[in-house]
Design a protein around this motif. Structure first.
Motif, PDB file in Angstrom:
ATOM      1  N   SER A  16       0.833  -1.202   0.000  1.00 52.13           N
ATOM      2  CA  SER A  16       0.000   0.000   0.000  1.00 52.13           C
ATOM      3  C   SER A  16       0.869   1.255   0.000  1.00 52.13           C
ATOM      4  O   SER A  16       0.595   2.226  -0.719  1.00 52.13           O
ATOM      5  CB  SER A  16      -0.923   0.010   1.232  1.00 52.13           C
ATOM      6  N   TRP A  20       1.499   4.295  -3.071  1.00 57.85           N
ATOM      7  CA  TRP A  20       1.562   5.757  -2.991  1.00 57.85           C
ATOM      8  C   TRP A  20       2.859   6.279  -3.609  1.00 57.85           C
ATOM      9  O   TRP A  20       2.854   7.224  -4.395  1.00 57.85           O
ATOM     10  CB  TRP A  20       1.462   6.207  -1.529  1.00 57.85           C
ATOM     11  N   THR A  68      -4.704   3.586  -0.700  1.00 56.84           N
ATOM     12  CA  THR A  68      -5.548   3.876   0.457  1.00 56.84           C
ATOM     13  C   THR A  68      -6.500   2.712   0.747  1.00 56.84           C
ATOM     14  O   THR A  68      -6.673   2.298   1.895  1.00 56.84           O
ATOM     15  CB  THR A  68      -6.373   5.159   0.203  1.00 56.84           C
ATOM     16  N   CYS A  71      -4.520  -0.298   2.236  1.00 57.17           N
ATOM     17  CA  CYS A  71      -4.116  -0.072   3.623  1.00 57.17           C
ATOM     18  C   CYS A  71      -5.306  -0.253   4.571  1.00 57.17           C
ATOM     19  O   CYS A  71      -5.211  -0.938   5.592  1.00 57.17           O
ATOM     20  CB  CYS A  71      -3.532   1.328   3.751  1.00 57.17           C
ATOM     21  N   CYS A  72      -6.434   0.363   4.211  1.00 57.80           N
ATOM     22  CA  CYS A  72      -7.633   0.266   5.055  1.00 57.80           C
ATOM     23  C   CYS A  72      -8.149  -1.169   5.125  1.00 57.80           C
ATOM     24  O   CYS A  72      -8.554  -1.647   6.191  1.00 57.80           O
ATOM     25  CB  CYS A  72      -8.727   1.188   4.519  1.00 57.80           C
TER      26      CYS A  72
END
Length: 243
Positions: A16, A20, A68, A71-72
């Motif tokens: 993740s 980015w 995002t 990661c969540c």
């Protein structure tokens, strides 16, 4: 906790973060490729040559969002989120493979496209039009003169109309005494522009393809990690990283 699960979750969190970072890197690469091609668009007749760069930028934007989501999904232990993450990774992986293939195909067509288009542009040089501006930028930045070499200018209308001289953009940097006359070859850049421009575009495209390949490999390991977690988790006993 199962070491395989811990490792897979760690990989997904790392992936993740990489998404980015990769988004930033790919956005830069895509923009750089488009900028490089746009600077010499008059010499590149095949407008589809920027397709790989456009795909790269599109992938970069999506990567910010997917980083995002990934990661969540990992932190919240969401199987639905991980399933979505897997699907998106597969789509991006396919897009990167497509961009790589397009880049590979166009890489072999650069020379043929440049040869004809450059001769046409150089023949239209008159000191005022857009072609003139493009040629001057090309010759100044790449320190070259003519298509194959500086003598190509002898067959151009400009040469005859300007006292048998080449444009001042053919002059070497800091050669203040250069008038563009062929009698001053030591003050002129004598190497042709086609070879230099071809090499530059080849290098830019190769760099872009290398970056695409690298990130495609990362996506492959990400897909493997999700599969490991999905296959080894029992029913709803998904184990959090911090357990």
């Amino acid at each position: 906790m199962d070491c395989g699960i811990i490792t897979s979750k760690s990989v997904l969190l790392l992936l993740s973060l990489i998404f980015w970072g990769a988004g930033v890197a790919l956005a830069y690469v895509g923009s750089y490729v488009i900028k490089s091609y746009s600077s010499f668009e008059d010499f590149v007749s095949d407008k589809y040559s920027i397709i790989p760069a456009a795909i790269i930028i599109g992938v970069a934007v999506v990567m910010f969002v997917i980083g995002t989501v990934g990661c969540c999904a990992t932190l919240r232990e969401s199987k639905v989120g991980l399933g979505f993450f897997l699907i998106i990774i597969m789509i991006i992986f396919a897009a990167e493979v497509t961009a790589f293939v397009f880049g590979f195909i166009y890489r072999g067509r650069i020379k043929g496209d440049l040869e004809k288009s450059m001769k046409d542009v150089f023949q239209k040089y008159d000191g005022l039009n857009s072609e003139t501006h493009a040629v001057d930028i090309l010759q100044s930045q790449l320190e070259c003169c003519g298509v194959n070499n500086f003598t190509d200018w002898t067959a151009s209308p400009w040469f005859v109309q300007h006292n048998n001289s080449v444009p001042h953009s053919c002059c070497k940097a800091n050669a203040t005494q250069c008038t563009g006359q062929l009698t001053q070859p030591d003050l002129l850049n004598t190497q042709g522009c086609e070879a230099k421009l071809e090499q530059m575009l080849q290098d830019v495209l190769s760099y872009a393809m290398l970056v695409i390949l690298g990130f495609a490999i990362i996506k492959f390991f990400g897909m493997l990690s999700i599969c490991v977690i999905t296959c080894r988790s029992k029913k709803n006993d998904y184990q959090p990283l911090y357990a």
